[in-house]
Structure formats: C-alpha cells, structure tokens
Design an enzyme around this catalytic site. Structure first.
Site, PDB file in Angstrom:
ATOM      1  N   THR A   1       0.845  -1.206   0.000  1.00  0.00           N
ATOM      2  CA  THR A   1       0.000   0.000   0.000  1.00  0.00           C
ATOM      3  C   THR A   1       0.876   1.251   0.000  1.00  0.00           C
ATOM      4  OG1 THR A   1      -0.055  -0.149   2.405  1.00  0.00           O
ATOM      5  CG2 THR A   1      -2.014  -0.942   1.238  1.00  0.00           C
ATOM      6  N   ALA A   2       2.187   1.071  -0.185  1.00  0.00           N
ATOM      7  CA  ALA A   2       3.104   2.213  -0.038  1.00  0.00           C
ATOM      8  C   ALA A   2       3.384   2.876  -1.392  1.00  0.00           C
ATOM      9  CB  ALA A   2       4.373   1.754   0.652  1.00  0.00           C
ATOM     10  N   ARG A   3       4.329   2.329  -2.131  1.00  0.00           N
ATOM     11  CA  ARG A   3       4.635   2.844  -3.463  1.00  0.00           C
ATOM     12  C   ARG A   3       5.070   1.686  -4.359  1.00  0.00           C
ATOM     13  NH1 ARG A   3       2.170   6.687  -2.303  1.00  0.00           N
ATOM     14  NH2 ARG A   3       2.788   8.885  -2.270  1.00  0.00           N
TER      15      ARG A   3
ATOM     16  N   ASP B   1      -2.063  -2.077  -4.078  1.00  0.00           N
ATOM     17  CA  ASP B   1      -2.842  -0.841  -4.266  1.00  0.00           C
ATOM     18  C   ASP B   1      -2.016   0.189  -5.035  1.00  0.00           C
ATOM     19  OD1 ASP B   1      -5.124   0.875  -3.762  1.00  0.00           O
ATOM     20  OD2 ASP B   1      -3.914   1.939  -2.272  1.00  0.00           O
TER      21      ASP B   1
ATOM     22  N   GLU C   1       1.363   4.670 -12.667  1.00  0.00           N
ATOM     23  CA  GLU C   1       0.064   5.158 -12.176  1.00  0.00           C
ATOM     24  C   GLU C   1      -0.315   6.441 -12.878  1.00  0.00           C
ATOM     25  OE1 GLU C   1      -0.229   5.509  -7.957  1.00  0.00           O
ATOM     26  OE2 GLU C   1       0.490   3.488  -7.592  1.00  0.00           O
TER      27      GLU C   1
ATOM     28  N   HIS D   1      -4.884   2.393  -6.268  1.00  0.00           N
ATOM     29  CA  HIS D   1      -4.337   3.409  -5.349  1.00  0.00           C
ATOM     30  C   HIS D   1      -5.459   4.174  -4.620  1.00  0.00           C
ATOM     31  CE1 HIS D   1      -0.711   6.234  -4.459  1.00  0.00           C
ATOM     32  NE2 HIS D   1      -1.548   6.173  -3.445  1.00  0.00           N
ATOM     33  N   ILE D   2      -6.167   3.440  -3.771  1.00  0.00           N
ATOM     34  CA  ILE D   2      -7.269   4.058  -3.020  1.00  0.00           C
ATOM     35  C   ILE D   2      -7.018   4.005  -1.509  1.00  0.00           C
ATOM     36  CG2 ILE D   2      -9.059   3.727  -4.777  1.00  0.00           C
ATOM     37  CD1 ILE D   2      -9.982   1.242  -3.073  1.00  0.00           C
ATOM     38  N   GLY D   3      -5.741   3.869  -1.128  1.00  0.00           N
ATOM     39  CA  GLY D   3      -5.402   3.769   0.302  1.00  0.00           C
ATOM     40  C   GLY D   3      -6.060   4.849   1.152  1.00  0.00           C
ATOM     41  N   SER D   4      -6.036   6.076   0.670  1.00  0.00           N
ATOM     42  CA  SER D   4      -6.568   7.180   1.485  1.00  0.00           C
ATOM     43  C   SER D   4      -7.955   7.616   1.045  1.00  0.00           C
ATOM     44  CB  SER D   4      -5.608   8.370   1.420  1.00  0.00           C
ATOM     45  OG  SER D   4      -5.534   8.860   0.092  1.00  0.00           O
TER      46      SER D   4
HETATM   47  C1  8YV Z   1      -2.961   9.939  -1.983  1.00  0.00           C
HETATM   48  C2  8YV Z   1      -0.807   8.774  -1.114  1.00  0.00           C
HETATM   49  O1  8YV Z   1      -4.031   9.446  -2.719  1.00  0.00           O
HETATM   50  O2  8YV Z   1      -0.696  10.496   0.513  1.00  0.00           O
HETATM   51  C3  8YV Z   1      -0.093   9.709  -0.190  1.00  0.00           C
HETATM   52  O3  8YV Z   1       1.149   9.652  -0.166  1.00  0.00           O
HETATM   53  O4  8YV Z   1      -0.211   7.957  -1.662  1.00  0.00           O
HETATM   54  C4  8YV Z   1      -2.265   8.750  -1.421  1.00  0.00           C
HETATM   55  O5  8YV Z   1      -2.974   8.115  -0.422  1.00  0.00           O
HETATM   56  C5  8YV Z   1      -2.214  10.846  -2.881  1.00  0.00           C
HETATM   57  O6  8YV Z   1      -0.933  11.039  -2.507  1.00  0.00           O
HETATM   58  C6  8YV Z   1      -2.899  12.185  -3.018  1.00  0.00           C
HETATM   59  O7  8YV Z   1      -2.028  13.180  -3.495  1.00  0.00           O
END
Ligand code: 8YV
Length: 321
Positions: free
Chosen positions: A238-240, A264, A269, A287-290
């Site tokens: 879930t990081a990069r 994720d 991307e 990439h929906i972690g947040s």
């Molecule tokens: C965000 C993220 O969607 O905050 C981060 O580092 O990877 C994500 O959860 C994204 O960065 C929004 O700019």
C-alpha cells in the site's frame, strides 16, 4: 481589510476543503480537474504565493527551478513526497509540507483488505460471480490460505505500519518488523524487531510494505529477496510501486513461489501493470489507500493548516523541506 493570500490548487478537492479555501484565500481552483502539464503548472503559478498539490504533479528539480519567485510554499495533499525534489526546494528556499497521520487508518484498512483479498482469492471469486461462471463446488474449490495466526512481516513501522500491526493482532497474527530504528518497547506491543530485511523475510508468511519511497527503499523487493520469503508467501503493498521489482514479482507469482499479491500501488500510475492484471493470483486496487471522504477531507484540512500557519508567521507543523 487585509488582502487574501493567493493559492493555486492543482486538482479538484472535496467540497468542504474547497469551501474553506474559498473563504480564507484568493484561490485558483481546478473545477474540471484538468491534469496540468508542467508548462500549465508554471504558467498558472503566476503570482501565486502557495501551491496546494497532489502527488500527481511531479516537482522535479527542473520544475522547481522554473517556479515563479512568488511561490513561497508548496503544501502537499499527500503524506508521500517522492514526487517532490526536496533538495531543489531547499535550494530555492520554498517550504514544502505533507499530510501525515490523517491517512494512516484508511491506508491500514486497505492493507488488511489486500491481505484478506489475496489470501482468500477474493478477486477470482468475485469475478466468477460477476461472470455467472460459478457452476461447481468441491472440497478443493477456491481454497486459499488463512490469515489468522500467520506471521506478518512489516517493512516500515511508521504511522501506517503500526496501525496495520494493531489491526492484524485482531487476526492473532505474529508481528515481525524491520524499520530504520527499533520502536520503544512500549510501542512494540510484542512485535519482533529485525535489524535487516534479510532477517525479516524468512519469517514473513505475509509481507506488508509500509515505508516511503526513498533512494534507499526503491527496488527493495528484488528477486533475491523474494526468494528468501517462505514458499507460498503473500506480498501486500500500500506504499509505493517503486518499492518492488515488478518483473521479479510477476515471476514469483507465476512460479508459485508467492501464493498471491495484494497491491494498491504500481510503478505506472494511473494504469498499473497489464502483466500483473492478467495474473489470477493477484488482488488489485487502483491506489485508493486514502480514499475515504473522512480522510480526504482531513488531508485537505491538514494541508490548509500548514498554509494557515505559514501565512500567520507560525511554523507549519508538517514541514518536510
Ligand atoms: C494519496 C498517497 O491518494 O498520501 C499519499 O502519499 O499515496 C495517497 O494516499 C495521494 O498522494 C494524493 O495526493
């Protein structure tokens, strides 16, 4: 009446965040959420004193050099700052901030979802149901592996990593971790510290990547290191995407060295990897972690708190450059 400070916002943000921006700043919003080219970004920065940006805009050394002198602060709407050349910002004396803490719970939720989805073959099952192709049951049908009681290896025991560990304890997992520094014992809650990734891997039935992408961590999961995981291990990221050698991951998923992977984030991307998407033993999210409304609002408010602090001559709490 004092005039408002000018802010360029690169992407369309949640309404509550934009409302606060409009109230407190002379703001240039992006209501159609257009993806700006570098030239657009430089041009739109015009007389802006601040830029509020996402990680979709890449502030390379060249871009930072071209920013107008009016720009004093770049507030990221993200915790990760791998899209920013921080050294170039420092050289230009432009402040950079990020949004830690507020997205840790949401990202940890997705890490747990990926673990469960990958271990229990949720993606295969879901696709089968949608296709209407479920036509048999047998004792060996769709058999995955348990998460409960397994050994979880966490690389990067920061804010997100610690919450992943906390949630994983609900599944009676044995937590192992590797981090630049050992946590104070009180914060370990029984998690077992490993000095090196090489020591962590052989005890990681499930491996969760929770560290930022930095020159030290990029490509950390190589073919050699995947080989050190137990046979049938599961990798969750879930990081990069840049943390993983994607070709090595694909090889290990094809050979059965890895049972499955839950991802994720990807090197490419948006889009991901067509090769990975073809593998049945992957559970993939875009990439929906947040991506919860609570978190996306909180990220915006945190970025705004940083701008507010700067413009009232206080130190922004999340300064990274
Ligand atoms: C965000 C993220 O969607 O905050 C981060 O580092 O990877 C994500 O959860 C994204 O960065 C929004 O700019």
């Amino acid at each position: 009446m004092t005039s408002k400070h000018t802010v360029l916002v690169t992407r369309k943000l949640p309404k509550a965040v934009e409302d606060r921006l409009k109230r407190d700043y002379d703001v240039h919003l992006n209501p159609d959420d257009i993806m700006y080219t570098t030239d657009d970004l430089i041009k739109l920065s015009g007389e802006a004193e601040a830029i509020l940006t996402c990680n979709t805009e890449h502030f390379t050394g060249d871009v930072v050099l071209r920013l107008p002198d009016s720009v004093k602060i770049v507030a990221n709407y993200s915790v990760g700052v791998d899209h920013c050349d921080l050294e170039s910002f420092r050289k230009r004396g432009i402040i950079v901030t990020n949004t830690p803490d507020v997205l840790s719970d949401a990202t940890a939720e997705i890490a747990i979802l990926l673990m469960l989805g990958a271990a229990r073959r949720a993606s295969e099952g879901e696709r089968m149901m949608r296709k209407g192709s479920w036509n048999k049951w047998s004792p060996e049908f769709m058999v995955g592996s348990a998460v409960t009681g397994k050994r979880l290896g966490i690389i990067g025991m920061g804010r997100v990593g610690q919450i992943v560990a906390k949630r994983a304890r609900g599944f009676e997992m044995e937590i192992h971790y590797c981090n630049r520094r050992r946590l104070p014992e009180a914060n370990e809650n029984g998690a077992i510290y490993h000095h090196s990734i090489e020591s962590l891997l052989p005890v990681s039935d499930i491996l969760s990547l929770n560290c930022p992408a930095t020159p030290e961590t990029i490509n950390l999961l190589t073919a050699e290191r995947i080989a050190m995981l137990p046979d049938g291990a599961i990798v969750v990221n879930t990081a990069r995407g840049a943390l993983i050698d994607e070709k090595a991951l694909v090889d290990a998923l094809n050979s059965g060295k890895l049972a499955s992977a839950g991802l994720d984030v990807y090197r490419n991307e948006p889009g991901g990897s067509p090769t990975i998407s073809k593998l049945p033993n992957t559970f993939l999210l875009p990439h929906i972690g947040s991506a919860t409304i609570e978190t996306r609002n909180a990220m915006g408010f945190r970025a705004l708190d940083n701008l507010d602090a700067y413009f009232s001559n206080r130190a922004p709490r999340d300064r990274v450059a």
